[in-house]
Design a protein around this motif. Structure first.
Motif, PDB file in Angstrom:
ATOM      1  N   THR A 146       0.840  -1.198   0.000  1.00  0.00           N
ATOM      2  CA  THR A 146       0.000   0.000   0.000  1.00  0.00           C
ATOM      3  C   THR A 146       0.876   1.250   0.000  1.00  0.00           C
ATOM      4  OG1 THR A 146      -1.761  -1.150   1.189  1.00  0.00           O
ATOM      5  CG2 THR A 146      -1.786   1.254   1.258  1.00  0.00           C
ATOM      6  N   ALA A 147       0.514   2.221  -0.831  1.00  0.00           N
ATOM      7  CA  ALA A 147       1.325   3.441  -0.966  1.00  0.00           C
ATOM      8  C   ALA A 147       1.246   4.300   0.283  1.00  0.00           C
ATOM      9  CB  ALA A 147       0.840   4.234  -2.181  1.00  0.00           C
ATOM     10  N   ASP A 175       0.976   2.814  17.164  1.00  0.00           N
ATOM     11  CA  ASP A 175       1.903   2.321  16.150  1.00  0.00           C
ATOM     12  C   ASP A 175       2.412   3.470  15.286  1.00  0.00           C
ATOM     13  OD1 ASP A 175       2.973   0.927  13.708  1.00  0.00           O
ATOM     14  OD2 ASP A 175       2.214  -0.828  14.779  1.00  0.00           O
ATOM     15  N   GLU A 176       3.738   3.460  15.026  1.00  0.00           N
ATOM     16  CA  GLU A 176       4.354   4.528  14.236  1.00  0.00           C
ATOM     17  C   GLU A 176       4.045   4.422  12.743  1.00  0.00           C
ATOM     18  OE1 GLU A 176       8.548   4.217  14.607  1.00  0.00           O
ATOM     19  OE2 GLU A 176       8.660   2.154  13.841  1.00  0.00           O
ATOM     20  N   HIS A 177       3.485   3.311  12.316  1.00  0.00           N
ATOM     21  CA  HIS A 177       3.180   3.150  10.900  1.00  0.00           C
ATOM     22  C   HIS A 177       1.969   3.978  10.464  1.00  0.00           C
ATOM     23  CE1 HIS A 177       5.806  -0.362  11.429  1.00  0.00           C
ATOM     24  NE2 HIS A 177       5.942  -0.377  10.113  1.00  0.00           N
ATOM     25  N   PHE A 178       1.196   4.473  11.422  1.00  0.00           N
ATOM     26  CA  PHE A 178      -0.054   5.142  11.076  1.00  0.00           C
ATOM     27  C   PHE A 178      -0.180   6.474  11.800  1.00  0.00           C
ATOM     28  CE2 PHE A 178      -0.640   0.577  10.828  1.00  0.00           C
ATOM     29  CZ  PHE A 178      -1.158   0.423   9.557  1.00  0.00           C
ATOM     30  N   LEU A 196      -1.573   5.986   6.259  1.00  0.00           N
ATOM     31  CA  LEU A 196      -0.358   5.172   6.299  1.00  0.00           C
ATOM     32  C   LEU A 196       0.860   6.097   6.244  1.00  0.00           C
ATOM     33  CD1 LEU A 196       0.882   2.354   6.326  1.00  0.00           C
ATOM     34  CD2 LEU A 196       0.819   2.384   3.813  1.00  0.00           C
ATOM     35  N   ALA A 197       1.633   6.094   7.338  1.00  0.00           N
ATOM     36  CA  ALA A 197       2.776   7.002   7.454  1.00  0.00           C
ATOM     37  C   ALA A 197       4.118   6.300   7.244  1.00  0.00           C
ATOM     38  CB  ALA A 197       2.772   7.665   8.834  1.00  0.00           C
ATOM     39  N   LYS A 198       4.152   4.976   7.355  1.00  0.00           N
ATOM     40  CA  LYS A 198       5.394   4.223   7.191  1.00  0.00           C
ATOM     41  C   LYS A 198       5.069   2.934   6.450  1.00  0.00           C
ATOM     42  CE  LYS A 198       9.172   2.162   9.870  1.00  0.00           C
ATOM     43  NZ  LYS A 198       9.706   1.905  11.234  1.00  0.00           N
TER      44      LYS A 198
END
Length: 284
Positions: A146-147, A175-178, A196-198
């Motif tokens: 996912t982009a 979570d740092e991914h979001f 989605l940040a990471k």
């Protein structure tokens, strides 16, 4: 004569009705009070006797009473004090959930004087409700390719209170991914979105657990939470890898046909069909 008498009788009745209506309208007054919701039965609302200049004997002797047109009697007149008091516990959200200003109406009737007073009581909101989500847990599925910056709608919370006591903000943790983005709806409502940040990597983490928190503006603030579980779907982003880059084997020239010379091993971090392997020689 009979027809003329009937016409005169109708005119008399019409004149009498007009006189009575004028008398009632001349005596019509209006009072306005406010009271917080959820007050116990018998709580003070307003000093009706003082505000209308009524004497306590008048209240007892002239048939003064409160007329409430609803199914439930919410207000009553205290005969000994002349105070308007609550006759039942009032839940503002039950009566006026979709209305910003909740105003209830009743009438005070003085039968002996043919007087009617309209009483309007504004029911003030208290922070007696916390924001809540319809579902305690929500699952989202995302492919690991996912982009970055992709957005996914999250469930919104509901708070029946009004003004500052209603829903004011959202917060995301876990979570740092979001990250969290909040969009304004056409009606001024807030709509949370997951961003989605990471980059995701299913082989690194197949699940991500998040907590979405909704807060109101009360003092102290009340909150509600929902758990967000993100399941990462596999993409064929890994190639098979051998346990060694090169295998060297020495065998005697008279080794029998069919003898095992070496065992090679490869692994693929993907799952399902993406992780299934077959071996073959490319050049002999």
């Amino acid at each position: 004569m009979c027809a003329a008498g009937r016409r005169w009788g109708r005119r008399q009745r019409a004149l009498l009705c007009a006189v009575l209506l004028a008398a009632w309208q001349a005596a019509w007054g209006q009072l306005r009070y406010s009271v917080p919701e959820e007050m116990p039965k018998g709580s003070f609302v307003g000093d009706v006797a003082k505000d209308l200049g009524l004497q306590l004997p008048e209240i007892r002797d002239r048939g003064v009473h409160i007329l409430d047109k609803g199914r439930t009697q919410y207000f009553a007149l205290h005969g000994k004090t002349g105070h308007l008091v609550t006759a039942a516990r009032i839940d503002r959200e039950q009566l006026c959930e979709e209305v910003q200003q909740c105003v209830m109406r009743c009438e005070l009737v003085v039968e002996g004087k043919m007087q009617v007073y309209v009483i309007q009581v504004e029911i003030l909101d208290i922070n007696d409700n916390a924001p809540s989500f319809r579902e305690a847990e929500t699952e989202l599925k995302m492919i690991e390719t996912t982009a970055l910056g992709s957005r996914f709608p999250l469930p919104d919370a509901h708070d029946p209170d009004s003004g500052r006591n209603s829903l004011q903000s959202y917060e995301l943790s876990g979570d740092e991914h979001f990250s969290l983005a909040v969009q304004a709806g056409p009606g001024g409502d807030q709509r949370p979105e997951l961003v989605l940040a990471k980059a995701l990597d299913r082989e690194e983490a197949a699940f991500h657990e998040l907590v979405l928190r909704a807060s109101d503006g009360g003092d102290p603030a009340r909150t509600g939470t929902a758990r967000i579980r993100v399941t990462v779907l596999d993409a064929n982003d890994n190639a098979p890898v051998f346990s060694q880059a090169e295998y060297t084997v020495r065998v005697p020239e008279d080794v029998p046909v069919g003898s095992v010379l070496v065992t090679v091993t490869a692994t693929d971090a993907d799952e399902g069909l993406n992780g299934q392997m077959k071996y073959s020689f490319k050049k002999i």
